[in-house]
Design an enzyme around this catalytic site. Structure first.
Site, PDB file in Angstrom:
ATOM      1  N   HIS A 159       0.857  -1.192   0.000  1.00 13.27           N
ATOM      2  CA  HIS A 159       0.000   0.000   0.000  1.00 13.27           C
ATOM      3  C   HIS A 159       0.888   1.235   0.000  1.00 13.27           C
ATOM      4  O   HIS A 159       1.959   1.236   0.591  1.00 13.27           O
ATOM      5  CB  HIS A 159      -0.902   0.015   1.243  1.00 13.27           C
ATOM      6  CG  HIS A 159      -2.067   0.936   1.103  1.00 13.27           C
ATOM      7  ND1 HIS A 159      -1.974   2.276   1.391  1.00 13.27           N
ATOM      8  CD2 HIS A 159      -3.323   0.717   0.660  1.00 13.27           C
ATOM      9  CE1 HIS A 159      -3.144   2.840   1.151  1.00 13.27           C
ATOM     10  NE2 HIS A 159      -3.975   1.930   0.697  1.00 13.27           N
ATOM     11  N   ASP A 165      -7.841  -5.217  -0.534  1.00 16.03           N
ATOM     12  CA  ASP A 165      -8.304  -5.920  -1.743  1.00 16.03           C
ATOM     13  C   ASP A 165      -8.060  -7.422  -1.684  1.00 16.03           C
ATOM     14  O   ASP A 165      -8.732  -8.193  -2.357  1.00 16.03           O
ATOM     15  CB  ASP A 165      -7.596  -5.332  -2.968  1.00 16.03           C
ATOM     16  CG  ASP A 165      -8.058  -3.917  -3.214  1.00 16.03           C
ATOM     17  OD1 ASP A 165      -7.260  -2.979  -3.035  1.00 16.03           O
ATOM     18  OD2 ASP A 165      -9.255  -3.737  -3.513  1.00 16.03           O
TER      19      ASP A 165
HETATM   20  C1  SDX Z   1      -6.028   0.337  -3.049  1.00 16.76           C
HETATM   21  O1  SDX Z   1      -4.314   4.869  -2.030  1.00 16.76           O
HETATM   22  C2  SDX Z   1      -5.306   4.194  -1.457  1.00 16.76           C
HETATM   23  O2  SDX Z   1      -5.761   4.533  -0.404  1.00 16.76           O
HETATM   24  C3  SDX Z   1      -5.796   3.012  -2.254  1.00 16.76           C
HETATM   25  C4  SDX Z   1      -6.829   2.139  -1.554  1.00 16.76           C
HETATM   26  C5  SDX Z   1      -8.116   2.885  -1.303  1.00 16.76           C
HETATM   27  O3  SDX Z   1      -8.851   2.474  -0.401  1.00 16.76           O
HETATM   28  O4  SDX Z   1      -8.421   3.812  -2.084  1.00 16.76           O
HETATM   29  O5  SDX Z   1      -6.313   1.684  -0.300  1.00 16.76           O
HETATM   30  C6  SDX Z   1      -7.219   0.921  -2.386  1.00 16.76           C
HETATM   31  O6  SDX Z   1      -5.741   0.714  -4.156  1.00 16.76           O
HETATM   32  C7  SDX Z   1      -5.177  -0.670  -2.293  1.00 16.76           C
HETATM   33  C8  SDX Z   1      -3.895  -1.109  -3.100  1.00 16.76           C
HETATM   34  C9  SDX Z   1      -4.349  -2.148  -4.123  1.00 16.76           C
HETATM   35  N1  SDX Z   1      -3.257  -2.452  -5.084  1.00 16.76           N
HETATM   36  C10 SDX Z   1      -2.654  -3.655  -5.103  1.00 16.76           C
HETATM   37  O7  SDX Z   1      -2.870  -4.561  -4.280  1.00 16.76           O
HETATM   38  C11 SDX Z   1      -1.702  -3.838  -6.276  1.00 16.76           C
HETATM   39  C12 SDX Z   1      -0.363  -4.411  -5.763  1.00 16.76           C
HETATM   40  N2  SDX Z   1       0.284  -3.394  -4.942  1.00 16.76           N
HETATM   41  C13 SDX Z   1       1.301  -2.578  -5.600  1.00 16.76           C
HETATM   42  O8  SDX Z   1       0.982  -2.240  -6.921  1.00 16.76           O
HETATM   43  C14 SDX Z   1       1.752  -1.435  -4.701  1.00 16.76           C
HETATM   44  O9  SDX Z   1       1.958  -1.946  -3.458  1.00 16.76           O
HETATM   45  C15 SDX Z   1       0.892  -0.195  -4.577  1.00 16.76           C
HETATM   46  C16 SDX Z   1       0.533   0.395  -5.903  1.00 16.76           C
HETATM   47  C17 SDX Z   1      -0.358  -0.515  -3.830  1.00 16.76           C
HETATM   48  C18 SDX Z   1       1.684   0.816  -3.748  1.00 16.76           C
HETATM   49  O10 SDX Z   1       2.731   1.181  -4.519  1.00 16.76           O
HETATM   50  P1  SDX Z   1       3.820   2.242  -3.948  1.00 16.76           P
HETATM   51  O11 SDX Z   1       3.563   2.701  -2.594  1.00 16.76           O
HETATM   52  O12 SDX Z   1       3.948   3.273  -5.017  1.00 16.76           O
HETATM   53  O13 SDX Z   1       5.048   1.362  -3.752  1.00 16.76           O
HETATM   54  P2  SDX Z   1       6.081   1.100  -4.845  1.00 16.76           P
HETATM   55  O14 SDX Z   1       5.353   0.681  -6.096  1.00 16.76           O
HETATM   56  O15 SDX Z   1       6.977   2.279  -4.935  1.00 16.76           O
HETATM   57  O16 SDX Z   1       6.816  -0.148  -4.242  1.00 16.76           O
HETATM   58  C19 SDX Z   1       7.755   0.020  -3.181  1.00 16.76           C
HETATM   59  C20 SDX Z   1       8.620  -1.229  -3.281  1.00 16.76           C
HETATM   60  C21 SDX Z   1       9.101  -1.477  -4.710  1.00 16.76           C
HETATM   61  O17 SDX Z   1      10.334  -2.143  -4.611  1.00 16.76           O
HETATM   62  P3  SDX Z   1      11.688  -1.244  -4.858  1.00 16.76           P
HETATM   63  O18 SDX Z   1      11.533  -0.622  -6.243  1.00 16.76           O
HETATM   64  O19 SDX Z   1      11.688  -0.202  -3.764  1.00 16.76           O
HETATM   65  O20 SDX Z   1      12.802  -2.236  -4.773  1.00 16.76           O
HETATM   66  O21 SDX Z   1       7.850  -2.385  -2.920  1.00 16.76           O
HETATM   67  C22 SDX Z   1       7.725  -3.238  -4.045  1.00 16.76           C
HETATM   68  C23 SDX Z   1       8.106  -2.447  -5.290  1.00 16.76           C
HETATM   69  O22 SDX Z   1       8.684  -3.295  -6.258  1.00 16.76           O
HETATM   70  N3  SDX Z   1       6.337  -3.628  -4.102  1.00 16.76           N
HETATM   71  C24 SDX Z   1       5.910  -4.859  -4.387  1.00 16.76           C
HETATM   72  C25 SDX Z   1       4.511  -4.791  -4.271  1.00 16.76           C
HETATM   73  N4  SDX Z   1       4.147  -3.543  -3.934  1.00 16.76           N
HETATM   74  C26 SDX Z   1       5.276  -2.828  -3.842  1.00 16.76           C
HETATM   75  N5  SDX Z   1       6.569  -5.984  -4.723  1.00 16.76           N
HETATM   76  C27 SDX Z   1       5.793  -7.068  -4.952  1.00 16.76           C
HETATM   77  N6  SDX Z   1       4.459  -7.100  -4.856  1.00 16.76           N
HETATM   78  C28 SDX Z   1       3.774  -5.970  -4.512  1.00 16.76           C
HETATM   79  N7  SDX Z   1       2.440  -6.005  -4.389  1.00 16.76           N
END
Ligand code: SDX
Length: 431
Positions: free
Chosen positions: A308, A366
Site C-alpha cells: 500500500h 483488496d
Molecule cells: C487500493 O491509495 C489508497 O488509499 C488506495 C486504496 C483505497 O482504499 O483507495 O487503499 C485501495 O488501491 C489498495 C492497493 C491495491 N493495489 C494492489 O494490491 C496492487 C499491488 N500493490 C502494488 O501495486 C503497490 O503496493 C501499490 C501500488 C499498492 C503501492 O505502490 P507504492 O507505494 O507506489 O510502492 P512502490 O510501487 O513504490 O513499491 C515500493 C517497493 C518497490 O520495490 P523497490 O523498487 O523499492 O525495490 O515495494 C515493491 C516495489 O517493487 N512492491 C511490491 C509490491 N508492492 C510494492 N513488490 C511485490 N508485490 C507488490 N504487491
C-alpha cells in the site's frame, strides 16, 4: 487551517525563501508552497504525489505507520463493528453520527432513490454482453447527467444534495444490473423493504422464477465490505474526482471519472487482479515461483492484494475483513476451496518472507475483499464494481467538501520539461 507563524526556509543559489508551515489536527505538518513559483521562479517536483498534500480535508485521516483509519475521528474497526454502511454514509457526508430520527430520514431518502429512470435500461442494452461491468458503470454513471439534469448545477446546494443521494442510492442498482446484463438474466428491481446491502445482493442473485431470501450473514459481510471501502483520504480515484470537479464539471461526470480511475489494477482493480493471480498460481506448491517473480526486479509482476502507498505496517481494513472472510468461508463451507487454500497459504508465506517484511508488504483490503466476494459467488469482474459502489459516498463527500471550499480553484499542475527546446519547422523535402 491553524493560524501559524511558523515558516520553513528554502535556500538555493544564494537566495532564501520563507514558506508558511501549517499544523494539522493529526498527521504531518505541511509547507505552503503556493507562492513559491511567484517568489522563486521554481516548481516543486513530486510525480505520484508521495509528499504532496493536495487539499485540506476534515473527512478521513490515515496514519500509515500506525495502521490507523478514522472517518470524522471514529476508528474504522469501531465503525465496522458497531455501525453500518448507510450510517457511515451519513457520517462521511454530514460530519457527525446521526440521531435515530436523522438516520431513519436519511435511509428513507436513499431507499426512495434506488430506481433508475426506466429508459436508462437502453444504455445497458447497448453494450456487448461480455462488456466488463466497470465499462458499463463508467458509461451509465456518466449518462446520469443526461437523465438527472435537475441535479447538475453545482452552485445550487439543494441540487448538490439531490445528486449526492441519487448517486449513493442508484449505484447498487447500476452495479447489479451490469452483472445481470453480463449473464443474460433479467434486471431485478430494488425493494424498499430491504436494507442497502440486502437489496444489492437480491438485485444480483434473485431471479423472477423464485423467491430469494437474503442470508443475513452474507448481508452483514457485504455491509462490512461496503463500510470498509467507503472512503480513504486522497487516493487516486478520489483525487481524480476532485480534479475533474475543480473545472466545475457536473457530479455524475466526475464520479464516472473516479470509477474509471478505480478500475486500474494498482488501485481498485486489485481485488479482481488478486483473484486472477490466485487462479494463475492454482495450487499452494506453485506459491514460491510467484514469490520469486514478485522479488525479481526485472519482472513487472506484483503480488496483487499486497502492499500500500500509505500503510506501511498493516491495513486496518484488512484486519476486519479477514474476520469476515473466515465467517463467510465457514458459513458457505468453502474453506476447502482450492483458490481460498492458495490465498491462505500465500498470506502465510508472504507475511514470513524477509523481502515482504523488509518492504512492508502485507495483505491489503483488496486481498480479503476478493476472497469474500469469490466465496459469495460473484465473478471476479464484479469485484471492482462492488468497490466502486462502496466508494461512491467517499467520492461524493470529498466532492461536496471541495465545492464548498472558498479556496477551491481549478487544479492545474505544472511539469519538469525535458523535451526539445525551440527549433524551426523543416519542410518535408528537406528532411
Ligand atoms: C487500493 O491509495 C489508497 O488509499 C488506495 C486504496 C483505497 O482504499 O483507495 O487503499 C485501495 O488501491 C489498495 C492497493 C491495491 N493495489 C494492489 O494490491 C496492487 C499491488 N500493490 C502494488 O501495486 C503497490 O503496493 C501499490 C501500488 C499498492 C503501492 O505502490 P507504492 O507505494 O507506489 O510502492 P512502490 O510501487 O513504490 O513499491 C515500493 C517497493 C518497490 O520495490 P523497490 O523498487 O523499492 O525495490 O515495494 C515493491 C516495489 O517493487 N512492491 C511490491 C509490491 N508492492 C510494492 N513488490 C511485490 N508485490 C507488490 N504487491
Amino acid at each position: 487551517m491553524s493560524d501559524t507563524k511558523r515558516t520553513a526556509t528554502l535556500s538555493f543559489d544564494g537566495q532564501s525563501f520563507d514558506l508558511p508551515v501549517y499544523s494539522p489536527t493529526a498527521g504531518p505538518d505541511v509547507i505552503d508552497i503556493r507562492k513559491l513559483y511567484g517568489q522563486a521562479g521554481v516548481f516543486t517536483y513530486d510525480p505520484g504525489f508521495t509528499s504532496t498534500a493536495s487539499c485540506d480535508s476534515t473527512i478521513t485521516f490515515i496514519d500509515g505507520d500506525k495502521g490507523e483509519l478514522l472517518h470524522r475521528g471514529y476508528p474504522i474497526d469501531q465503525l465496522a463493528e458497531k455501525s453500518h454502511y448507510l450510517e457511515v454514509c451519513f457520517l462521511l457526508l454530514y460530519g457527525y453520527l446521526p440521531t435515530a430520527t436523522e438516520l431513519e430520514d436519511f435511509e428513507e431518502r436513499v431507499t426512495h432513490h434506488t430506481m433508475l429512470h426506466e429508459q436508462m435500461q437502453y444504455f445497458f442494452r447497448g453494450f456487448r454482453r461480455d462488456a466488463h461491468p466497470m465499462a458499463i458503470m463508467v458509461g451509465v454513471v456518466g449518462a446520469m447527467s443526461a437523465f438527472y439534469h435537475d441535479s447538475t448545477d453545482i452552485t445550487d446546494e439543494w441540487q448538490r444534495e439531490v445528486a449526492s443521494i441519487r448517486l449513493i442510492a442508484k449505484m447498487p442498482t447500476i452495479a447489479a444490473w451490469a452483472y445481470k446484463y453480463s449473464i443474460g438474466q433479467p434486471f431485478v428491481y430494488p425493494r424498499n423493504d430491504l436494507d442497502y446491502a440486502s437489496n444489492f445482493l437480491r438485485m444480483c442473485f434473485a431471479v423472477p422464477a423464485e423467491e430469494y431470501e437474503v442470508n443475513p450473514i452474507l448481508a452483514r459481510a457485504m455491509d462490512r465490505i461496503l463500510t470498509l471501502h467507503a472512503d480513504h483520504e486522497q487516493n487516486a480515484s478520489t483525487s481524480t474526482v476532485r480534479l475533474a470537479s475543480s473545472s466545475g464539471a457536473n457530479p455524475f461526470a466526475c464520479i464516472a471519472a473516479g470509477i474509471a480511475c478505480l478500475w486500474g489494477p494498482a488501485h481498485g482493480g486489485a481485488n479482481q487482479a488478486c483473484l486472477e493471480m490466485l487462479k494463475e498460481i492454482g495450487t499452494p506448491d506453485r506459491i514460491p515461483e510467484f514469490i520469486d517473480r514478485a522479488k525479481d526486479k526485472d519482472d513487472p509482476f506484483r503480488l496483487m492484494g499486497f502492499g500500500h502507498r500509505v500503510y506501511k505496517n498493516t491495513d486496518p481494513r484488512a484486519k476486519v475483513l479477514k474476520q469476515s472472510a473466515d465467517e463467510v468461508l465457514e458459513l458457505l463451507g468453502v474453506d476447502n476451496n482450492p483458490l481460498l487454500q492458495v490465498a491462505k497459504e500465500l498470506e502465510k508465506v508472504a507475511l514470513n518472507d524477509p523481502y515482504f517484511v523488509e518492504k512492508k508488504l502485507f495483505p491489503n483490503v483488496d486481498f480479503y475483499s476478493g476472497i469474500i466476494l469469490e466465496a459469495m459467488g460473484f465473478p471476479t469482474s464484479m469485484f471492482t464494481p462492488v468497490f466502486a459502489l462502496s466508494r461512491t459516498v467517499g467520492w461524493v463527500s470529498q466532492w461536496k467538501e471541495m465545492i464548498a471550499d472558498p479556496q477551491n480553484k481549478i487544479g492545474r499542475p505544472r511539469q519538469l520539461y525535458l523535451g526539445e527546446t525551440l527549433r524551426d519547422y523543416v519542410d518535408i523535402e528537406d528532411r
